[in-house]
Motif scaffolding. Structure first.
Motif, PDB file in Angstrom:
ATOM      1  N   ILE A 176       1.313  10.662  -6.190  1.00  0.00           N
ATOM      2  CA  ILE A 176       1.626   9.892  -4.987  1.00  0.00           C
ATOM      3  C   ILE A 176       2.198   8.527  -5.362  1.00  0.00           C
ATOM      4  CG2 ILE A 176       0.607   8.778  -2.954  1.00  0.00           C
ATOM      5  CD1 ILE A 176      -1.299  11.103  -2.721  1.00  0.00           C
ATOM      6  N   ALA A 177       1.650   7.904  -6.408  1.00  0.00           N
ATOM      7  CA  ALA A 177       2.182   6.619  -6.855  1.00  0.00           C
ATOM      8  C   ALA A 177       3.593   6.781  -7.422  1.00  0.00           C
ATOM      9  CB  ALA A 177       1.260   6.007  -7.903  1.00  0.00           C
ATOM     10  N   TYR A 190       6.097   8.596   8.256  1.00  0.00           N
ATOM     11  CA  TYR A 190       4.966   8.825   7.360  1.00  0.00           C
ATOM     12  C   TYR A 190       5.255  10.012   6.451  1.00  0.00           C
ATOM     13  CZ  TYR A 190       2.408   5.886  10.686  1.00  0.00           C
ATOM     14  OH  TYR A 190       2.004   4.840  11.499  1.00  0.00           O
ATOM     15  N   THR A 191       5.027   9.846   5.157  1.00  0.00           N
ATOM     16  CA  THR A 191       5.100  10.982   4.244  1.00  0.00           C
ATOM     17  C   THR A 191       3.731  11.660   4.183  1.00  0.00           C
ATOM     18  OG1 THR A 191       6.891  10.096   2.869  1.00  0.00           O
ATOM     19  CG2 THR A 191       5.442  11.735   1.862  1.00  0.00           C
ATOM     20  N   ILE A 192       3.711  12.933   4.496  1.00  0.00           N
ATOM     21  CA  ILE A 192       2.536  13.783   4.291  1.00  0.00           C
ATOM     22  C   ILE A 192       2.883  14.727   3.150  1.00  0.00           C
ATOM     23  CG2 ILE A 192       0.991  15.506   5.304  1.00  0.00           C
ATOM     24  CD1 ILE A 192       1.515  14.281   8.034  1.00  0.00           C
ATOM     25  N   HIS A 193       2.269  14.538   2.016  1.00  0.00           N
ATOM     26  CA  HIS A 193       2.637  15.308   0.824  1.00  0.00           C
ATOM     27  C   HIS A 193       2.194  16.763   0.924  1.00  0.00           C
ATOM     28  CE1 HIS A 193       3.947  11.806  -1.600  1.00  0.00           C
ATOM     29  NE2 HIS A 193       3.128  11.165  -0.776  1.00  0.00           N
ATOM     30  N   ASP A 194       1.065  17.003   1.575  1.00  0.00           N
ATOM     31  CA  ASP A 194       0.568  18.368   1.750  1.00  0.00           C
ATOM     32  C   ASP A 194      -0.586  18.340   2.740  1.00  0.00           C
ATOM     33  OD1 ASP A 194      -2.134  18.176   0.306  1.00  0.00           O
ATOM     34  OD2 ASP A 194      -0.762  17.524  -1.276  1.00  0.00           O
ATOM     35  N   VAL A 195      -1.035  19.527   3.130  1.00  0.00           N
ATOM     36  CA  VAL A 195      -2.223  19.637   3.984  1.00  0.00           C
ATOM     37  C   VAL A 195      -3.268  20.521   3.296  1.00  0.00           C
ATOM     38  CG1 VAL A 195      -1.161  19.111   6.214  1.00  0.00           C
ATOM     39  CG2 VAL A 195      -1.016  21.449   5.307  1.00  0.00           C
ATOM     40  N   GLY A 209       3.261   8.776  15.291  1.00  0.00           N
ATOM     41  CA  GLY A 209       4.387   8.437  14.423  1.00  0.00           C
ATOM     42  C   GLY A 209       5.715   8.899  14.993  1.00  0.00           C
ATOM     43  N   ASP A 210       6.788   8.349  14.454  1.00  0.00           N
ATOM     44  CA  ASP A 210       8.125   8.725  14.923  1.00  0.00           C
ATOM     45  C   ASP A 210       8.695   9.907  14.151  1.00  0.00           C
ATOM     46  OD1 ASP A 210       8.812   6.548  16.950  1.00  0.00           O
ATOM     47  OD2 ASP A 210       8.181   5.351  15.228  1.00  0.00           O
ATOM     48  N   HIS A 211       8.244  10.102  12.917  1.00  0.00           N
ATOM     49  CA  HIS A 211       8.746  11.227  12.130  1.00  0.00           C
ATOM     50  C   HIS A 211       7.848  11.436  10.924  1.00  0.00           C
ATOM     51  CE1 HIS A 211      12.006  14.126  11.670  1.00  0.00           C
ATOM     52  NE2 HIS A 211      11.923  13.941  10.357  1.00  0.00           N
ATOM     53  N   ILE A 212       7.810  12.693  10.458  1.00  0.00           N
ATOM     54  CA  ILE A 212       7.061  13.053   9.260  1.00  0.00           C
ATOM     55  C   ILE A 212       8.053  13.465   8.180  1.00  0.00           C
ATOM     56  CG2 ILE A 212       5.331  14.595   8.256  1.00  0.00           C
ATOM     57  CD1 ILE A 212       4.282  12.668  10.448  1.00  0.00           C
ATOM     58  N   VAL A 213       7.829  12.958   6.976  1.00  0.00           N
ATOM     59  CA  VAL A 213       8.608  13.360   5.803  1.00  0.00           C
ATOM     60  C   VAL A 213       7.675  14.074   4.845  1.00  0.00           C
ATOM     61  CG1 VAL A 213       9.717  12.455   3.711  1.00  0.00           C
ATOM     62  CG2 VAL A 213      10.418  11.626   5.951  1.00  0.00           C
ATOM     63  N   LEU A 216       2.423   7.381   2.182  1.00  0.00           N
ATOM     64  CA  LEU A 216       1.293   8.298   2.299  1.00  0.00           C
ATOM     65  C   LEU A 216       0.640   8.064   3.651  1.00  0.00           C
ATOM     66  CD1 LEU A 216      -1.663   6.986   0.087  1.00  0.00           C
ATOM     67  CD2 LEU A 216       0.203   5.580   0.909  1.00  0.00           C
ATOM     68  N   PRO A 217      -0.205   8.963   4.109  1.00  0.00           N
ATOM     69  CA  PRO A 217      -0.808   8.781   5.437  1.00  0.00           C
ATOM     70  C   PRO A 217      -1.788   7.608   5.459  1.00  0.00           C
ATOM     71  CG  PRO A 217      -0.952  11.074   4.715  1.00  0.00           C
ATOM     72  CD  PRO A 217      -0.553  10.266   3.522  1.00  0.00           C
ATOM     73  N   VAL A 218      -1.496   6.620   6.271  1.00  0.00           N
ATOM     74  CA  VAL A 218      -2.387   5.475   6.466  1.00  0.00           C
ATOM     75  C   VAL A 218      -2.530   5.224   7.968  1.00  0.00           C
ATOM     76  CG1 VAL A 218      -1.962   4.320   4.256  1.00  0.00           C
ATOM     77  CG2 VAL A 218      -0.422   3.904   6.177  1.00  0.00           C
ATOM     78  N   PRO A 219      -3.689   4.756   8.429  1.00  0.00           N
ATOM     79  CA  PRO A 219      -3.902   4.561   9.866  1.00  0.00           C
ATOM     80  C   PRO A 219      -3.347   3.230  10.381  1.00  0.00           C
ATOM     81  CG  PRO A 219      -5.930   4.116   8.693  1.00  0.00           C
ATOM     82  CD  PRO A 219      -4.924   4.544   7.658  1.00  0.00           C
TER      83      PRO A 219
END
Length: 378
Positions: free
Chosen positions: A13-14, A126-131, A158-162, A113-116
């Motif tokens: 992630i970094a 927001y980037t969501i790397h996986d679920v 959010g406006d969009h997910i990457v 990364l997902p942050v509130p």
């Protein structure tokens, strides 16, 4: 973009955040990083009084102001005190996002990364790397319920997910119920560090060992890899890089090295016969592309994101089948022509994950979203 994870090198992630920051430098003269005083520093554990104060602030603070600071002609930040810890505390208590009031009414922020947190009035990506924690909670130490609540909130506000692969994109759509056009696979730029000139530790010889790199999470499948390696009975040692001292067995040819510097890691990969990475679940699989880019053959899983990223440039095994992994290890140990072919195909495949391709995809997405946001407010 958020500036916290950039200061914590070593994880995938970094690495992604650093690649995102480099892309932003190509796209604008002075990219902004949203930081607080914890970024880039090792803070001591909070005292009981500090935890209590943060808990109260999290409960009472719905919005916080960020101040613009220009560091130089090429660097600027938005600063908000204690924003990252405060946001996490607030979300745990209230399941609400922390709103940031920026000094500019319009802008775009890409959270790596997902942050509130969200910046009010801006385009929030927001980037969501996986679920993986939502699908296979037993494979990761992450709190599945809390993570699901956060991802559902991000999808809603959010406006969009990457994300980073088509496999991850489809999983996000299936699990979180987002419309397909709300998620974009922008992949990732993979640029391995220049290999350090170094002597290999004994008993390793150039081109005569297998290497695995990763954490001790169950999804990394280390125990099955070790069992498969013992079944394969190859003369090539297996080097496990990471917290895997419990598997060391010199008599069986199994060795362990702690996590290495990026340059040292590149040298170890470059000199290996093959990288072996039969993980059970990944959002992308950074080590396999790094190995390909460095000209090293790869063995990886025949499903999910890893199979998608590897295509025909790696030997694929069933990660749940010890015999399948063992057979592929023997193929790589004895197949010189196969290894040479994989090295060539790997370099070609790795070229798809260039910085230029990553920056181009981001640029197109940002333009579309920012234009849409402007039109929505006309």
């Amino acid at each position: 973009m958020d500036g916290r994870i950039i200061a914590q090198p070593g994880s995938g992630i970094a690495t992604y955040a650093a690649a995102l920051h480099r892309a932003h430098k190509q796209l604008t003269e002075t990219p902004l990083l949203l930081k607080d005083d914890s970024c880039g520093s090792e803070a001591p554990p909070p005292t009981h009084k500090e935890r209590t104060i943060r808990w109260l602030r999290g409960l009472m603070t719905a919005s916080i102001h960020a101040n613009f600071k220009k560091i130089s002609s090429r660097e600027a930040i938005l600063h908000a005190p204690d924003i990252y810890r405060l946001a996490q505390v607030r979300f745990r208590q209230t399941r609400n996002m922390l709103s940031v009031q920026a000094p500019r009414p319009k802008g775009l922020i890409h959270w790596s990364l997902p942050v509130p947190i969200r910046i009010a009035g801006w385009v929030n990506i927001y980037t969501i790397h996986d679920v993986i924690p939502l699908i296979n909670a037993e494979l990761t130490p992450m709190n599945s319920q809390r993570h699901r609540a956060l991802l559902e909130k991000i999808v809603k506000t959010g406006d969009h997910i990457v994300t980073v692969t088509n496999s991850a994109k489809q999983s996000i759509i299936n699990v979180l119920g987002c419309p397909p056009d709300a998620v974009s696979n922008c992949s990732i730029a993979v640029t391995p560090a220049e290999p350090e000139r170094c002597h290999l530790p004994q008993p390793l010889l150039p081109g005569r060992y297998f290497i695995f790199i990763g954490s001790s999470e169950r999804r990394k499948n280390v125990s099955r890899l070790v069992s498969a390696y013992k079944t394969a009975r190859t003369s090539l040692p297996l080097v496990l890089v990471g917290p895997h001292a419990s598997y060391v067995d010199p008599a069986a040819g199994i060795w362990n090295l702690p996590f290495q510097s990026a340059e040292r890691l590149s040298a170890l990969i470059t000199n290996a016969r093959a990288l072996v990475f039969p993980s059970l679940a990944e959002g992308f699989g950074l080590p396999i592309v790094e190995a390909m880019a460095l000209g090293t053959a790869v063995l990886t899983s025949n499903e999910g994101a890893l199979a998608e990223v590897a295509e025909d440039a790696a030997v694929l095994a069933d990660p749940r089948d010890e015999a399948s992994i063992a057979e592929r290890l023997r193929m790589l140990a004895h197949g010189d022509d196969l290894v040479r072919s994989l090295e060539e195909r790997g370099r070609s495949r790795a070229a798809n994950f260039s910085a230029d391709n990553f920056t181009k995809k981001l640029s197109q997405l940002y333009q579309e979203l920012f234009s849409k946001s402007t039109m929505d407010h006309v």
